[in-house]
Design an enzyme around this catalytic site. Structure first.
Site, mmCIF file in Angstrom:
data_model
loop_
_atom_site.group_PDB
_atom_site.id
_atom_site.type_symbol
_atom_site.label_atom_id
_atom_site.label_comp_id
_atom_site.label_asym_id
_atom_site.label_seq_id
_atom_site.Cartn_x
_atom_site.Cartn_y
_atom_site.Cartn_z
ATOM 1 N N ALA A 146 26.983 -111.633 -10.882
ATOM 2 C CA ALA A 146 26.331 -112.882 -9.448
ATOM 3 C C ALA A 146 25.238 -111.505 -9.554
ATOM 4 O O ALA A 146 24.299 -111.583 -9.950
ATOM 5 C CB ALA A 146 27.058 -113.282 -8.892
ATOM 6 N N ASP A 355 33.806 -109.426 2.411
ATOM 7 C CA ASP A 355 32.642 -109.475 3.499
ATOM 8 C C ASP A 355 31.211 -109.574 3.620
ATOM 9 O O ASP A 355 30.835 -109.753 4.607
ATOM 10 C CB ASP A 355 31.490 -107.159 3.174
ATOM 11 C CG ASP A 355 32.789 -106.635 2.580
ATOM 12 O OD1 ASP A 355 34.859 -106.439 2.679
ATOM 13 O OD2 ASP A 355 32.660 -105.794 2.170
ATOM 14 N N ARG A 414 46.185 -124.024 -12.735
ATOM 15 C CA ARG A 414 46.512 -122.833 -12.570
ATOM 16 C C ARG A 414 47.346 -123.049 -11.000
ATOM 17 O O ARG A 414 48.958 -123.052 -10.973
ATOM 18 C CB ARG A 414 45.985 -121.678 -11.964
ATOM 19 C CG ARG A 414 44.931 -121.217 -13.300
ATOM 20 C CD ARG A 414 43.786 -120.944 -12.827
ATOM 21 N NE ARG A 414 43.144 -120.100 -14.279
ATOM 22 C CZ ARG A 414 42.299 -119.252 -14.278
ATOM 23 N NH1 ARG A 414 41.813 -118.724 -13.070
ATOM 24 N NH2 ARG A 414 41.636 -119.347 -15.269
ATOM 25 N N HIS A 524 41.801 -116.614 -7.211
ATOM 26 C CA HIS A 524 40.355 -116.290 -6.811
ATOM 27 C C HIS A 524 40.352 -117.259 -5.761
ATOM 28 O O HIS A 524 41.352 -118.309 -5.128
ATOM 29 C CB HIS A 524 39.737 -117.418 -7.852
ATOM 30 C CG HIS A 524 38.432 -117.995 -8.273
ATOM 31 N ND1 HIS A 524 37.538 -116.671 -8.520
ATOM 32 C CD2 HIS A 524 37.570 -118.620 -6.953
ATOM 33 C CE1 HIS A 524 36.456 -117.788 -8.823
ATOM 34 N NE2 HIS A 524 36.568 -118.577 -8.280
ATOM 35 N N ALA A 568 34.579 -119.817 -14.120
ATOM 36 C CA ALA A 568 33.428 -119.037 -12.292
ATOM 37 C C ALA A 568 33.029 -117.781 -12.756
ATOM 38 O O ALA A 568 31.703 -117.353 -12.373
ATOM 39 C CB ALA A 568 35.215 -116.996 -12.122
HETATM 40 C C1 LIG Z 1 41.624 -110.264 -13.580
HETATM 41 C C2 LIG Z 1 40.363 -111.452 -13.244
HETATM 42 C C3 LIG Z 1 40.238 -111.754 -14.419
HETATM 43 C C4 LIG Z 1 39.473 -112.783 -14.618
HETATM 44 N N1 LIG Z 1 39.077 -114.057 -15.981
HETATM 45 C C5 LIG Z 1 38.317 -114.289 -15.612
HETATM 46 C C6 LIG Z 1 37.419 -114.780 -16.953
HETATM 47 O O1 LIG Z 1 37.964 -114.680 -17.773
HETATM 48 N N2 LIG Z 1 36.818 -116.198 -16.856
HETATM 49 C C7 LIG Z 1 35.958 -116.148 -15.404
HETATM 50 O O2 LIG Z 1 35.230 -117.655 -15.211
HETATM 51 N N3 LIG Z 1 36.866 -116.390 -14.549
HETATM 52 C C8 LIG Z 1 37.747 -115.112 -14.053
HETATM 53 N N4 LIG Z 1 37.973 -114.407 -13.217
HETATM 54 C C9 LIG Z 1 36.997 -114.505 -12.317
HETATM 55 C C10 LIG Z 1 36.049 -113.865 -11.867
HETATM 56 O O3 LIG Z 1 35.795 -112.980 -12.979
HETATM 57 C C11 LIG Z 1 35.581 -113.904 -11.190
HETATM 58 O O4 LIG Z 1 35.896 -114.822 -9.821
HETATM 59 C C12 LIG Z 1 34.069 -113.598 -10.847
HETATM 60 O O5 LIG Z 1 33.202 -112.357 -11.357
HETATM 61 C C13 LIG Z 1 33.297 -113.519 -9.689
HETATM 62 O O6 LIG Z 1 31.791 -112.839 -9.194
HETATM 63 P P1 LIG Z 1 30.870 -111.970 -8.563
HETATM 64 O O7 LIG Z 1 30.010 -111.594 -8.948
HETATM 65 O O8 LIG Z 1 30.935 -112.949 -7.441
HETATM 66 O O9 LIG Z 1 32.268 -110.986 -7.817
HETATM 67 P P2 LIG Z 1 32.599 -109.158 -8.140
HETATM 68 O O10 LIG Z 1 32.607 -109.450 -9.432
HETATM 69 O O11 LIG Z 1 33.877 -109.375 -7.373
HETATM 70 O O12 LIG Z 1 31.142 -108.381 -7.779
HETATM 71 C C14 LIG Z 1 31.021 -108.038 -6.301
HETATM 72 C C15 LIG Z 1 30.879 -107.282 -5.844
HETATM 73 O O13 LIG Z 1 30.110 -107.153 -4.633
HETATM 74 C C16 LIG Z 1 31.046 -105.519 -4.013
HETATM 75 N N5 LIG Z 1 31.106 -105.512 -2.946
HETATM 76 C C17 LIG Z 1 31.408 -106.591 -1.988
HETATM 77 N N6 LIG Z 1 31.333 -105.985 -0.334
HETATM 78 C C18 LIG Z 1 30.679 -105.353 -0.657
HETATM 79 C C19 LIG Z 1 29.803 -104.732 0.306
HETATM 80 N N7 LIG Z 1 29.949 -104.599 2.041
HETATM 81 N N8 LIG Z 1 28.764 -103.562 0.330
HETATM 82 C C20 LIG Z 1 28.458 -103.604 -1.538
HETATM 83 N N9 LIG Z 1 29.317 -104.128 -1.924
HETATM 84 C C21 LIG Z 1 30.121 -104.464 -1.746
HETATM 85 C C22 LIG Z 1 32.401 -105.290 -4.592
HETATM 86 O O14 LIG Z 1 32.578 -103.827 -4.767
HETATM 87 C C23 LIG Z 1 32.038 -106.304 -6.158
HETATM 88 O O15 LIG Z 1 31.987 -105.175 -6.807
HETATM 89 C C24 LIG Z 1 38.514 -113.150 -13.317
HETATM 90 C C25 LIG Z 1 38.839 -112.464 -12.030
HETATM 91 C C26 LIG Z 1 39.918 -111.556 -12.638
HETATM 92 C C27 LIG Z 1 40.521 -111.356 -11.139
#
Ligand SMILES: Cc1cc2nc3c(=O)[nH]c(=O)nc-3n(C[C@H](O)[C@H](O)[C@H](O)COP(=O)(O)OP(=O)(O)OC[C@H]3O[C@@H](n4cnc5c(N)ncnc54)[C@H](O)[C@@H]3O)c2cc1C
Length: 585
Positions: A146, A355, A414, A524, A568
Site C-alpha cells: 500500500a 503501529d 479460512r 490477517h 488483500a
Molecule cells: C505469508 C503471507 C502470504 C500472503 N499472501 C497473500 C496473497 O497471495 N494474496 C493476498 O491478497 N493477500 C495475501 N496476504 C495478505 C497480504 O499480503 C497483506 O494483507 C498485505 O500485503 C498488507 O499490505 P500493506 O501494504 O497494508 O502492509 P505490509 O505489506 O505489511 O506493509 C506495512 C509496512 O509498514 C511498516 N511499518 C509498520 N509500522 C511502521 C512504523 N511505525 N514506522 C515505519 N514503518 C512501519 C512495516 O514494517 C511494513 O513494511 C498474505 C500475507 C502473508 C503474511
C-alpha cells in the site's frame, strides 16, 4: 641509566607492536553454514595476513529482497571493518543472525573463538541523518504494497514524497505474500473462458465477510481491481503467471492473478524500482512513532531511526498510514479478541504490530471491525509461517485428520477450516494429494526450498503408497485408503457428496503421493482505521481528519468478518493508489 632505559622502551614497543599484529585467524579460504529462515545460508571467508580479507555470500534461501538489502549491508560492513561483532538487525533478525553465525562458522575453522569475535571492533550498521527536521509534501508510513503504491502515485502527481519504513528492507507482508490478487475480467480469465464481473466480485467479497463489509468501499475496491492490474502490468512491468488464474476459498470463480514465482517479490520489486527511479525518498530503519497535528490537521510524523536519532518529517500536503495489520502483536490481538492469544503463531512478519492504528487513535481516528482476526488454515506447525506447498489444496488436495477422515470442505472459508482443524485430534490436520494434483498446481516444484525445509523438519513426505505415508505420520492407514477411494468416486461422479467441495475436483490415484502436516496460524486482521472512498481517515463522528489518509491492512471495513484469499493485495494496490493520488492534491 638513560642508556639502558631507551633500548628497553624500544624493546617493549616492538613487542607491543608484534602482539598487536598477531594473527587473529589462520590464512585460507573457509566456508561457513548456518540455518536461516528459509534453509541453509552459506558464506565464504578469505583470511589473509591473519585477518578477514573478503566475506561473500555463496547461497541463501532467504526472502529475495531482504537478502539483497540486509545481507549486502552486513557483508559490506564486515569487509570494511574486518570484524563480525555485529548485533542482529531488527526486522530481519533471523536472516542477520544466520549470516553472522555462518561467518563465525567459517572463522572458527580458521582458529576464531567467541572471545576473538567479541573483542573485535563493534560494527555499527545504522546511518545517521544530517537533518533532524525534513520537509516533504507527502509523508508515507510503511513501505509495503500500500505504501509503495501510494508513493508511486503521489510522486507521479507531482508531490515530493518520503516513505518511512521501520524494517531494514522494503516490502512488508506484501513481499512475503503469494502475490495473488483478484481481478474480475482479466485477460487470463478470458483466455480460460471464465465468466466474471465486478458485481459477482462485490457479492462474493460481501458474503465472504458475512455482509459486515462497507459496500461503498467494496465497490471502489472491486471496480479498481482491473485498472490496478493494468497499471501494474502495463505501467510498472509486473509479470503475472500467464497460465494461472487461481480460485481461492469463498470465490465463485477462479479470479486471482498470481505474480511471477507465486511470490510478492515481483510486485514489490517493480513498485520499489519505480518509486526510487522517480525520486521517492525511502528511509529504512526509521520508525514512525507519532503523528504531528496543528489545529486538528495532521501535518507530519515524528520518527526515530536505528541510529537513535529523533526525527521530524513535515508534510505540507498529507500523511498516509500504510503500516499493515497487527497479526504479530499478541497483546493487541488479545485486547480486541481474547481467542487469538499466545496459542497461535502468525504467518506475518514480526513488524506487523498495528503501529498506524495506535498512532491514528491518538488523533481521534475511528476504528472498525477490530474483533475480526483471521487464521490461515494450512501453515507450518514449527514456524507458523504460511505454507505455499499446502496451496495444493486449491488444485484438489484433501484434508484429513489423524483418524484418516475428511472433516471439512477444503475450498471453504479460512476461518471455518481453521476452526475445524483445531477441533481435530492434536489440533492439526494432514493434506493429502497425488500426481494428478501436483501436475496441475506444481506446488512442490514452485516452492522447492519450502518443501526441502519442511522435509528436514519431518512435516512433509512422499511415498508410493498412501499406506506408507499414513504410517509415517501416525494416521489411520486403512481409513485413509477408504476415504481416498470414496473421494475418487465423488470426483468421477463430478460431485463431492460429503462436503460439496467447490472448484475443480481431481482424483488422488497416481503416486507418488504426498502428505503434509498443517496447523492454522494468525494471518490477517480485518479491523483497522475507518476510511472513506477517497482513503481519508474518519473520526468517531464520521468526519474527515484533515491531512490523514490510510490504505491497506491498517484500514478496516472492506473485508467484514473475514478476508477472502487474494483480496488483500487487490485492496492494498487499489487503495494505495487512491491514497497517493488524493494525498498529492
Ligand atoms: C505469508 C503471507 C502470504 C500472503 N499472501 C497473500 C496473497 O497471495 N494474496 C493476498 O491478497 N493477500 C495475501 N496476504 C495478505 C497480504 O499480503 C497483506 O494483507 C498485505 O500485503 C498488507 O499490505 P500493506 O501494504 O497494508 O502492509 P505490509 O505489506 O505489511 O506493509 C506495512 C509496512 O509498514 C511498516 N511499518 C509498520 N509500522 C511502521 C512504523 N511505525 N514506522 C515505519 N514503518 C512501519 C512495516 O514494517 C511494513 O513494511 C498474505 C500475507 C502473508 C503474511
Amino acid at each position: 641509566m638513560k642508556k639502558i632505559i631507551v633500548p628497553l622502551v624500544l624493546l617493549f614497543l616492538a613487542l607491543g607492536l608484534m602482539s598487536c599484529q598477531q594473527a587473529k585467524y589462520s590464512d585460507g579460504v573457509y566456508t561457513g553454514t548456518a540455518k536461516g529462515k528459509g534453509g541453509d545460508l552459506v558464506v565464504e571467508v578469505t583470511v589473509k595476513d591473519g585477518d578477514i580479507d573478503k566475506a561473500v555470500l555463496v547461497s541463501s534461501h532467504e526472502t529475495e529482497m531482504i537478502s539483497d538489502m540486509v545481507i549486502t549491508k552486513i557483508l559490506d560492513a564486515v569487509n570494511k571493518e574486518k570484524s563480525i561483532n555485529i548485533d542482529a538487525v531488527s526486522g530481519a533478525s533471523m536472516t542477520s543472525e544466520a549470516l553472522v553465525s555462518a561467518l563465525k562458522d567459517a572463522l572458527r575453522q580458521a582458529g576464531g573463538t567467541d572471545k576473538i569475535f567479541a573483542e573485535d571492533k563493534k560494527v555499527v550498521l545504522s546511518d545517521k541523518e544530517e537533518q533532524l527536521v525534513q520537509n516533504y509534501d507527502v509523508v508515507i508510513v510503511g513501505a509495503g504494497g500500500a505504501g509503495l503504491s501510494a508513493a508511486v502515485e503521489a510522486q507521479a502527481a507531482g508531490a515530493k514524497v518520503v516513505v518511512l519504513e521501520k524494517n531494514p528492507s522494503v516490502g512488508g507482508n506484501t513481499l512475503v505474500s503469494g502475490g495473488g490478487l483478484n481481478v474480475p475480467g482479466s485477460s487470463q480469465q478470458k483466455a480460460k473462458g471464465i465468466e466474471d464481473s465486478v458485481e459477482l466480485f462485490v457479492k462474493d467479497t460481501l458474503k465472504g465477510g458475512d455482509f459486515k463489509g462497507n459496500e461503498k468501499l467494496v465497490r471502489v475496491f472491486a471496480q479498481g481491481a482491473l485498472p490496478a492490474s493494468r497499471w501494474l502490468t502495463e505501467d510498472l512491468g509486473v509479470r503475472f503467471m500467464e497460465d494461472r488464474v487461481q480460485q481461492f476459498g469463498g470465490h465463485s470463480v477462479p479470479r486471482a492473478l498470481v505474480s511471477k514465482g507465486n511470490h510478492g517479490t515481483e510486485l514489490i520489486k517493480k513498485l520499489w524500482e519505480r518509486a526510487l527511479g522517480t525520486g521517492v525518498v525511502i528511509k529504512l530503519e526509521t520508525k514512525a512513532v507519532e503523528l504531528i497535528t496543528d489545529g486538528g490537521r495532521v501535518t507530519g510524523v515524528k520518527a526515530v531511526n536505528a541510529a537513535g536519532q529523533d526525527l521530524t518529517f513535515n508534510a505540507s500536503r498529507a500523511v498516509i498510514l500504510a503500516t499493515g495489520g497487527f497479526g504479530a502483536n499478541v497483546e493487541m490481538r488479545k485486547e480486541y479478541n481474547s481467542e487469538y492469544d499466545e496459542r497461535y503463531m502468525t504467518t506475518d512478519l514480526p513488524s506487523t504490530t498495528g503501529d498506524g492504528i495506535v498512532m491514528a487513535e491518538k488523533v481521534d481516528a475511528a476504528l472498525t471491525g477490530m474483533v475480526y482476526i483471521q487464521t490461515y488454515p494450512t501453515c507450518n506447525p514449527v514456524t507458523g509461517i504460511i505454507s505455499y506447498v499446502a496451496n495444493s489444496r486449491f488444485y484438489g488436495a484433501i484434508l484429513v485428520n489423524a483418524e484418516g477422515r475428511r472433516f471439512v470442505e477444503e475450498m471453504g472459508r479460512r476461518d471455518l477450516i481453521s476452526k475445524e482443524i483445531l477441533a481435530q485430534t492434536d489440533s492439526n490436520a494432514f493434506l493429502v494429494w497425488g500426481q494428478e494434483i501436483e501436475s496441475a498446481g506444481n506446488m512442490n516444484a514452485l516452492h522447492k526450498d519450502e518443501y526441502a525445509l519442511m522435509k528436514s523438519d519431518d512435516l512433509i513426505d512422499s511415498a508410493d503408497t498412501l499406506k506408507d505415508l499414513a504410517e509415517h505420520f501416525g494416521v489411520d492407514a486403512a481409513q485413509l485408503e477408504k476415504t481416498v477411494e470414496q473421494y475418487n468416486g465423488y470426483v468421477k461422479d463430478g460431485k463431492d457428496e460429503e462436503f460439496n467441495r467447490r472448484g475443480k475436483l481431481r482424483t488422488i490415484a497416481e503416486g507418488p503421493f504426498y502428505m503434509q502436516r498443517v496447523i492454522p496460524s494468525v494471518h490477517h486482521t480485518m479491523g483497522g482505521l475507518v476510511i472513506n472512498e477517497k482513503a481519508q481517515v474518519l473520526n468517531e463522528s464520521g468526519q474527515i481528519i484533515p491531512g490523514l489518509y490510510a490504505a491497506g491492512e491498517v484500514t478496516g471495513g472492506i473485508h467484514g468478518t473475514n478476508r477472502l484469499g487474494g483480496n488483500a493485495v487487490t485492496d492494498v494496490v487499489v487503495f494505495g493508489r487512491i491514497a497517493g493520488q488524493n494525498a498529492a492534491k
